[in-house]
Design a protein around this motif. Structure first.
Motif, mmCIF file in Angstrom:
data_model
loop_
_atom_site.group_PDB
_atom_site.id
_atom_site.type_symbol
_atom_site.label_atom_id
_atom_site.label_comp_id
_atom_site.label_asym_id
_atom_site.label_seq_id
_atom_site.Cartn_x
_atom_site.Cartn_y
_atom_site.Cartn_z
ATOM 1 N N THR A 220 0.830 -1.209 0.000
ATOM 2 C CA THR A 220 0.000 0.000 0.000
ATOM 3 C C THR A 220 0.862 1.256 0.000
ATOM 4 O OG1 THR A 220 -0.146 -0.087 2.406
ATOM 5 C CG2 THR A 220 -1.919 -1.142 1.156
ATOM 6 N N LYS A 221 2.015 1.143 -0.648
ATOM 7 C CA LYS A 221 2.921 2.280 -0.760
ATOM 8 C C LYS A 221 3.440 2.388 -2.190
ATOM 9 C CE LYS A 221 4.512 1.697 4.035
ATOM 10 N NZ LYS A 221 5.687 1.458 4.915
ATOM 11 N N ILE A 222 3.921 3.569 -2.551
ATOM 12 C CA ILE A 222 4.533 3.794 -3.845
ATOM 13 C C ILE A 222 5.989 4.194 -3.618
ATOM 14 C CG2 ILE A 222 4.512 5.180 -5.962
ATOM 15 C CD1 ILE A 222 1.514 5.621 -5.468
ATOM 16 N N ARG A 223 6.892 3.462 -4.254
ATOM 17 C CA ARG A 223 8.312 3.790 -4.152
ATOM 18 C C ARG A 223 8.728 4.604 -5.370
ATOM 19 N NH1 ARG A 223 12.408 -1.022 -4.254
ATOM 20 N NH2 ARG A 223 12.097 -0.783 -6.508
ATOM 21 N N ILE A 224 9.353 5.750 -5.122
ATOM 22 C CA ILE A 224 9.808 6.627 -6.199
ATOM 23 C C ILE A 224 11.332 6.614 -6.218
ATOM 24 C CG2 ILE A 224 9.764 8.959 -7.142
ATOM 25 C CD1 ILE A 224 7.234 9.459 -5.495
ATOM 26 N N SER A 225 11.906 6.275 -7.364
ATOM 27 C CA SER A 225 13.359 6.312 -7.540
ATOM 28 C C SER A 225 13.694 7.455 -8.487
ATOM 29 C CB SER A 225 13.867 4.994 -8.133
ATOM 30 O OG SER A 225 13.580 3.920 -7.272
ATOM 31 N N ASP A 226 14.501 8.380 -8.018
ATOM 32 C CA ASP A 226 14.890 9.539 -8.819
ATOM 33 C C ASP A 226 16.186 9.222 -9.563
ATOM 34 O OD1 ASP A 226 15.548 11.957 -9.932
ATOM 35 O OD2 ASP A 226 15.080 13.124 -8.129
ATOM 36 N N ARG A 227 16.079 8.865 -10.847
ATOM 37 C CA ARG A 227 17.248 8.485 -11.639
ATOM 38 C C ARG A 227 18.157 9.685 -11.930
ATOM 39 N NH1 ARG A 227 17.177 3.416 -13.730
ATOM 40 N NH2 ARG A 227 18.645 4.022 -15.365
ATOM 41 N N GLY A 228 17.667 10.882 -11.619
ATOM 42 C CA GLY A 228 18.505 12.061 -11.794
ATOM 43 C C GLY A 228 19.409 12.306 -10.601
ATOM 44 N N LYS A 229 19.180 11.555 -9.517
ATOM 45 C CA LYS A 229 19.989 11.702 -8.303
ATOM 46 C C LYS A 229 20.628 10.362 -7.989
ATOM 47 C CE LYS A 229 16.973 15.375 -6.558
ATOM 48 N NZ LYS A 229 16.057 15.800 -5.460
ATOM 49 N N VAL A 230 21.741 10.072 -8.633
ATOM 50 C CA VAL A 230 22.426 8.792 -8.491
ATOM 51 C C VAL A 230 23.322 8.818 -7.255
ATOM 52 C CG1 VAL A 230 23.990 7.154 -9.573
ATOM 53 C CG2 VAL A 230 22.373 8.441 -10.983
ATOM 54 N N LEU A 231 23.148 7.819 -6.395
ATOM 55 C CA LEU A 231 23.949 7.722 -5.180
ATOM 56 C C LEU A 231 25.172 6.836 -5.377
ATOM 57 C CD1 LEU A 231 21.059 7.291 -2.578
ATOM 58 C CD2 LEU A 231 22.152 9.405 -3.352
ATOM 59 N N SER A 232 25.030 5.827 -6.242
ATOM 60 C CA SER A 232 26.138 4.905 -6.477
ATOM 61 C C SER A 232 25.932 4.192 -7.806
ATOM 62 C CB SER A 232 26.210 3.881 -5.339
ATOM 63 O OG SER A 232 27.144 2.873 -5.638
ATOM 64 N N TYR A 233 27.028 3.917 -8.502
ATOM 65 C CA TYR A 233 26.952 3.197 -9.763
ATOM 66 C C TYR A 233 27.235 1.704 -9.600
ATOM 67 C CZ TYR A 233 26.625 7.590 -12.290
ATOM 68 O OH TYR A 233 26.196 8.809 -12.779
#
Length: 267
Positions: A8-21
């Protein structure tokens, strides 16, 4: 942004803010359903994402998010769509109604037949709302799934609200489950959902490979979402017949924007 439903949640991943490759990690945010609110002017669920109002269309397998900003739609007279400036746009971009640089997510519909459909003319181009590519509302782009702007809804063209009108799908492989996006759903023109009629109840009939008929009456809640329909056995053919509708504020025409199936494993 990439969006995924987790319970019952939505996960948003911001591909413009990369933390690690190594491994590839991005900044993430979780939005619980409790933060969504119902917009009575459009019948969409809404939430603010980074201070920008966004519309959320939920489903058991599919969901999509669109910014609450006016944009260019394929049949809208606003703005300058590419087909207005490029006379060969449709011929080059489409093969049998499907964008050549996209791939269908489920890819099981072999043929679509309808009892009637609406046509309209915009800038000398005829748009047919015949549902022939109704399975391709969401498609694979280069790396993520995207809304297909060339997928027009099925809109019936009978007198009144289209009671008794139907859309039928012949499938390449038997399926137990399908997902129906009821009404006229255009992320750039959210007002069209309420302006057009949408199904309240429908007779959904499936035919198995052996010819057995499976029928059920399905009720749709009146907001923008993917309605899950499950058959007791896999079916090779499906027909949806309009039984009752929520009447549109402006037009009587009843619409279905998408009929999708479980995602096909990518090769």
């Amino acid at each position: 942004m990439q969006y995924k439903r987790i319970g019952t949640k939505i996960r948003i991943s911001d591909r413009g803010k990369v933390l690690s490759y190594e491994p590839f990690l991005t900044e993430e945010k979780i939005i619980p359903y409790s933060q969504l609110h119902f917009d009575t002017s459009t019948y969409y669920l809404q939430v603010e994402i980074e201070s920008i109002p966004a519309r959320i269309v939920l489903g058991d397998e599919y969901l999509f998010v669109s910014a609450n900003e006016r944009g260019i739609s394929m049949t809208s007279p606003d703005g300058i769509p590419k087909w207005k400036t490029d006379k060969k746009f449709f011929e080059r971009r489409l093969i049998n109604g499907v964008p050549v640089d996209h791939r269908s997510v489920s890819d099981v519909v072999k043929e679509v037949t309808v009892s009637s459909f609406l046509s309209e003319t915009n800038d000398n181009h005829v748009f047919q709302y015949n549902g022939y590519n109704i399975e391709t509302y969401i498609m694979w782009g280069m790396f993520i799934c995207e809304i297909n702007p060339y997928c027009f809804p099925w809109v019936e063209n009978a007198a009144g609200n289209g009671i008794g009108e139907w859309i039928e799908l012949e499938l390449n492989s038997p399926q137990n489950t399908m997902y129906v996006l009821n009404g006229f759903v255009d992320g750039t023109r959210p007002h069209l959902y309420k302006m057009n009629s949408r199904m309240q109840t429908a007779l959904v009939e499936g035919t198995t490979v052996s010819g057995k008929k499976i029928s059920q009456t399905v009720w749709f809640e009146d907001f923008v979402y993917f309605r899950t329909i499950v058959f007791a056995e896999p079916v090779k053919r499906v027909r949806i017949t309009i039984k009752s509708v929520y009447e549109g504020d402006k037009w009587q025409d009843t619409a279905i924007s998408a009929i999708m199936f479980p995602e096909k494993e990518r090769e």
